[in-house]
Design a protein around this motif. Structure first.
Motif, PDB file in Angstrom:
ATOM      1  N   ARG A 320       0.817  -1.207   0.000  1.00 18.02           N
ATOM      2  CA  ARG A 320       0.000   0.000   0.000  1.00 18.02           C
ATOM      3  C   ARG A 320       0.869   1.284   0.000  1.00 18.02           C
ATOM      4  NH1 ARG A 320      -2.967  -0.657   5.047  1.00 18.02           N
ATOM      5  NH2 ARG A 320      -1.416   0.720   5.974  1.00 18.02           N
ATOM      6  N   LYS A 324       1.401   4.187  -2.887  1.00 16.68           N
ATOM      7  CA  LYS A 324       0.938   5.555  -2.593  1.00 16.68           C
ATOM      8  C   LYS A 324       2.075   6.571  -2.730  1.00 16.68           C
ATOM      9  CE  LYS A 324      -1.151   8.290   1.109  1.00 16.68           C
ATOM     10  NZ  LYS A 324      -1.615   8.248   2.480  1.00 16.68           N
ATOM     11  N   GLU A 375       1.804   0.174   7.857  1.00 15.66           N
ATOM     12  CA  GLU A 375       1.704  -1.062   7.065  1.00 15.66           C
ATOM     13  C   GLU A 375       2.562  -2.179   7.669  1.00 15.66           C
ATOM     14  OE1 GLU A 375       2.384  -0.757   2.781  1.00 15.66           O
ATOM     15  OE2 GLU A 375       2.531  -2.951   2.644  1.00 15.66           O
TER      16      GLU A 375
END
Ligand code: FAD
Length: 469
Positions: A320, A324, A375
């Motif tokens: 993720r 990003k 994360e």
């Protein structure tokens, strides 16, 4: 402006020197500090009705430690103990490891570190601490009988040795010389003693003992001209936004080794003697940073922290946060392994980073760092029910123009002689103090304090010899 002694830097070394002068009835000095605060690498930040330490946290030793003695004299020692001891250990893919097994292997790593001094004595002085630890690890690996996977044992050892990188501030333990290892003096008593009101209470106290007008903030020293009978120090005054100069008989320079490495050529006129320059170049000065992760809610009372045991046999990529933030560096996040609760806070974990990864992380946005850590924690500890991380606060000691890193170490190719060279006085005019000038206590607050205090003594003796006859 003219004062006989010009002290450069209001970190603990500069403040110790100023206190020595005042205690001895000598007020003909000025302390020039580039930043807008005193303390340098001691920097307490008020936070959530308490504080966090951006720089130094512990008084390493409570016996014969002048800094501890000051803290005790002003009732600033924190004697409280936190009984929380529930640590979660996981591999990066979320496999929970048995706390008892991990801690038994950690005990072996602690024994290796404890006995490293003997190994250093038996080795030739060109060997690095990293290569000696590799040897110790190979011995253990060959004889290890354990129900735990070899790759996990390796991960636990790596995490423990990583800790030594934070302690020495080097990027790679193969850069850390064994020369000087056994010359480091550990003080007695509690080696991790906290300050009740934060470390800055000590530097504030030291500053309060000095007449206010003798410590000048926002004075960036640009040039130290020691070519004549007097030393002329040129500064850029950041509050008045103009250049000015100070003239004195002697200068006590307490800027960090990182600052000297970057700017000794521009700073000194004439240049420093060649042996001092070589020592500045040879010695190591690395980066250590702190990352405070603030969570939405408090942890369970017995929760102490988490540790990721990176397992080389498992593939792992950020997903993720990589997408990003378009992250191309695929390794830096392995700098994160241990996150521990800190005193006085129930919703903060502290992680350390060292070396090149720490320098890379300094350049990332806070939000990116928060995403990466969120994360990592989610994927490594899915079972731990941790609250949501909502913010990071961190140091950037390498980007700090007045520090350029964290603390010094004896790099392969250098020796304690280089620290002695750094401490050496030039021409009875240029004196040097600070953490990097005292090999017995390098990298510590008490070392920096002692160096400043004793250089001030030397300076007063020298001035009295020269001017009072
Ligand atoms: C993250 C971190 C954690 C640490 N943890 C601990 C710990 O727990 N316990 C411990 O004992 N030690 C710890 N240390 C080490 C300790 O903080 C240092 O050894 C000590 O504070 C160094 O003091 P100093 O006076 O030598 O240098 P500094 O504190 O660096 O002081 C030098 C001063 O000179 C100023 N200066 C620089 N350039 C100029 C210029 N051109 N003009 C004017 N002024 C200038 C700087 O702004 C600074 O204030 C830690 C350090 C870091 C970075």
């Amino acid at each position: 402006m003219s004062n006989k002694v010009i002290v450069i830097g209001a970190g603990i070394a500069g403040l110790a020197a100023a206190n020595y002068f005042v205690q001895n009835g000598y007020n003909d000095f000025v302390v020039l500090e580039a930043s807008n605060y005193i303390g340098g690498r001691i920097k307490t930040m008020p936070f959530q009705k308490s504080f966090i330490e951006i720089g130094a946290q512990w008084m390493h030793g409570t016996e014969n430690n002048p800094v501890y003695d000051i803290a005790a004299s002003i009732d600033a020692v924190d004697d409280s103990t936190d009984k929380a001891d529930n640590m979660y250990y996981s591999t990066q893919d979320g496999q929970k490891l048995d706390e008892k097994i991990v801690e038994a292997i950690q005990k072996e790593t602690a024994d290796i570190m404890e006995n490293l001094g003997e190994r250093v004595d038996e080795s030739d002085s060109t060997q690095s601490i990293g290569s000696l630890l590799d040897e110790s690890y190979r011995d253990i690996e060959a004889n290890h009988e354990s129900e735990i996977d070899a790759s996990i044992i390796k991960g636990i050892f790596r995490a423990a040795f990583n800790n030594e990188r934070f302690e020495s501030s080097c990027d790679d333990l193969h850069e850390l010389s064994s020369n000087g290892w056994n010359n480091f003096e550990t003080l007695g008593g509690n080696l991790f003693c906290n300050n009740k009101y934060g470390y800055s209470k000590i530097t504030d106290y030291l500053a309060s003992q000095v007449p206010e007008e003798l410590i000048k903030l926002n004075q960036v020293v640009e040039k130290i001209d020691w070519s004549g009978d007097e030393v002329v120090v040129s500064v850029y005054d950041n509050s008045e936004q103009k250049r000015k100069s100070f003239t004195g008989k002697v200068v006590l320079c307490t800027v960090s080794l990182g600052v000297l490495k970057r700017s000794h050529t521009q700073l000194f006129k004439p240049k420093l003697p060649q042996n001092k320059i070589q020592s500045i170049d040879r010695l190591g000065f690395g980066t250590v940073n702190k990352i405070f992760v603030i969570f939405e809610k408090n942890f369970e009372p017995d929760f102490q922290g988490v540790q990721i045991i990176w397992n080389d046999d498992l593939g792992f990529e950020l997903q993720r946060s990589k997408k990003k933030w378009n992250l191309d560096n695929t390794e830096f996040y392995k700098a994160f392994d241990n996150f521990d609760k800190i005193p006085n806070h129930k919703n903060i974990l502290l992680g350390f980073t060292a070396g090149k990864n720490a320098e890379y992380i300094e350049k990332l946005d806070d939000e990116c760092v928060l995403d990466v850590i969120s994360e990592l924690l989610e994927r490594s500890f899915p079972y731990a029910n941790l609250p949501k991380p909502v913010k990071v606060i961190r140091s950037r000691w390498n980007s700090n123009a007045f520090t350029r890193g964290a603390y010094s170490y004896i790099k392969v190719g250098s020796s304690i002689e280089d620290m002695n060279n750094l401490a050496e006085t030039i021409d009875n005019k240029l004196f040097f103090a600070g953490e990097a000038t005292i090999y017995q206590y390098l990298g510590t607050v008490h070392g920096a304090y002692s160096s400043g205090f004793s250089k001030a003594e030397e300076i007063l003796a020298s001035l009295r010899n020269t001017y009072e006859d």
